[in-house]
Design an enzyme around this catalytic site. Structure first.
Site, short mmCIF file in Angstrom:
data_model
loop_
_atom_site.label_atom_id
_atom_site.label_comp_id
_atom_site.label_asym_id
_atom_site.label_seq_id
_atom_site.Cartn_x
_atom_site.Cartn_y
_atom_site.Cartn_z
CG ASP A 246 -1.89 1.14 1.28
OD1 ASP A 246 -1.71 2.10 0.52
OD2 ASP A 246 -2.83 1.07 2.08
CG HIS A 264 -4.19 11.47 -12.96
ND1 HIS A 264 -4.42 11.46 -14.31
CD2 HIS A 264 -4.12 10.15 -12.60
CE1 HIS A 264 -4.50 10.23 -14.75
NE2 HIS A 264 -4.32 9.41 -13.74
#
Length: 357
Positions: A246, A264
């Site tokens: 992660d 983004h």
């Protein structure tokens, strides 16, 4: 007090031009759906296999078009020519027009190394187009965090995790995009990673980008970190390693950290967390390499700014995230603790940012 009327009287020319503008945008989806149809019918591949321009009659012999709809097929080709996906050429033997590929349709060849067909198919799949119909609902209600969630009842990432076929569909789309970017990166921007011994590709999926890097520069050892279910079953090699993890928790240390089309997907709060983790993972003298849209860069190139704004709206639709202007990138980079950065308008719609701790 009565409201004052605003004078919006238009000349006939202005009135009709305004109507043209509205209609052009009202039916803009027709271009997208015609593109999707061309891919589904395999028109680019049929032309490529034939090896030279084909007449409408020849195309109709190669595609199982219902005979009653042959005239409609000609109209489809006319629209695709107008969109610059094919060109018309005069046939010297008869008066029938011939069709041939353009640079854009060469990217639609399914077996081409740099095909973008999987990405087009994902973006135009109903799972990913339906959320756009929920935009006004999303703006006026608090219930859903994203338009995607309003349409599908779950987040974008939950959808991919819960439906493995959708996940594979999306992964292949990202891989095809990475192949194209990797081709340009290793061909024209290899100097960006010269002297680097170790590189971590954050959110690198099945390792398409990392594979291209180690193939171009075998002395670099690459690590791809992505969610466990994404990298499950992928085999590591001597200079390419996969780690399930992660990025919000931990990123392996390296000379360079690569973020291709990652930030983004997130708002500024989460994007800042990712950049801080990347900064912490970079060894002394290293850098973070960001490949992403910088809104307004390369705006003078045909269609680029419009594409950048389309990407920005897509990020809002799917993730409530955004594409950033250079000033927004600069703030994020400095807020994460980086001392300097270098911007290179390298990839058309996207740019290359090197951030230095």
């Amino acid at each position: 007090m009565a409201l004052q009327k605003v004078d919006i009287s238009l000349s006939t020319e202005q009135l009709l031009q305004a109507q043209v503008h509205v209609w052009n945008h009202m039916y803009a989806f027709a271009n997208s759906m015609s593109l999707k149809c061309a891919i589904q019918l395999g028109i680019p591949d049929i032309l490529h296999k034939h090896g030279r321009p084909m007449t409408l009659s020849q195309l109709l012999q190669s595609i199982p078009i219902n005979k009653e709809k042959t005239q409609c097929f000609q109209r489809l080709m006319r629209a695709l020519v107008n969109s610059n996906f094919f060109i018309e050429e005069n046939n010297s033997n008869n008066q029938e027009v011939c069709y041939w590929l353009t640079p854009a349709s060469c990217l639609l060849l399914k077996e081409a190394p740099l095909t973008v067909t999987p990405l087009v198919q994902v973006v135009l799949d109903p799972t990913f187009t339906n959320p756009w119909h929920h935009m006004s609902e999303w703006f006026t209600h608090e219930k859903h965090a994203t338009q995607f969630e309003a349409a599908n009842g779950c987040t974008f990432w939950e959808k991919l995790a819960n439906e493995p076929s959708k996940g594979r569909f999306f992964d292949e789309a990202m891989s095809c995009d990475s192949r194209l970017i990797a081709h340009v990166f290793t061909k024209d921007y290899k100097h960006v990673i010269e002297g680097i011994r170790t590189l971590v590709d954050v959110g690198g999926g099945n390792g398409t980008m990392a594979k291209a890097i180690v193939e171009a520069m075998p002395t670099i050892k690459c690590t791809v970190i992505d969610l466990p279910h994404v990298v499950a079953g992928l085999e590591s090699t001597d200079n390419l390693n996969y780690i399930g993890g992660d990025m919000f928790q931990s990123i392996p240390s390296a000379d360079a950290i690569l973020l291709k089309s990652i930030i983004h997907d997130w708002d500024d709060v989460e994007g800042l967390k990712i950049l801080k983790k990347c900064k912490d993972a970079v060894v002394m003298g290293g850098k973070v390499i960001i490949i992403d849209v910088v809104v307004g860069v390369n705006h003078d190139i045909d269609e680029v700014l419009e594409d950048q704004l389309h990407f920005d709206m897509a990020m809002m639709c799917y993730f409530n995230a955004k594409e950033r202007t250079m000033s927004e990138w600069e703030k994020l980079i400095y807020d994460a603790g980086f001392k300097s950065y270098k911007l290179t308008p390298a990839f058309g719609v996207r740019s290359l940012i090197e951030a230095y701790p």
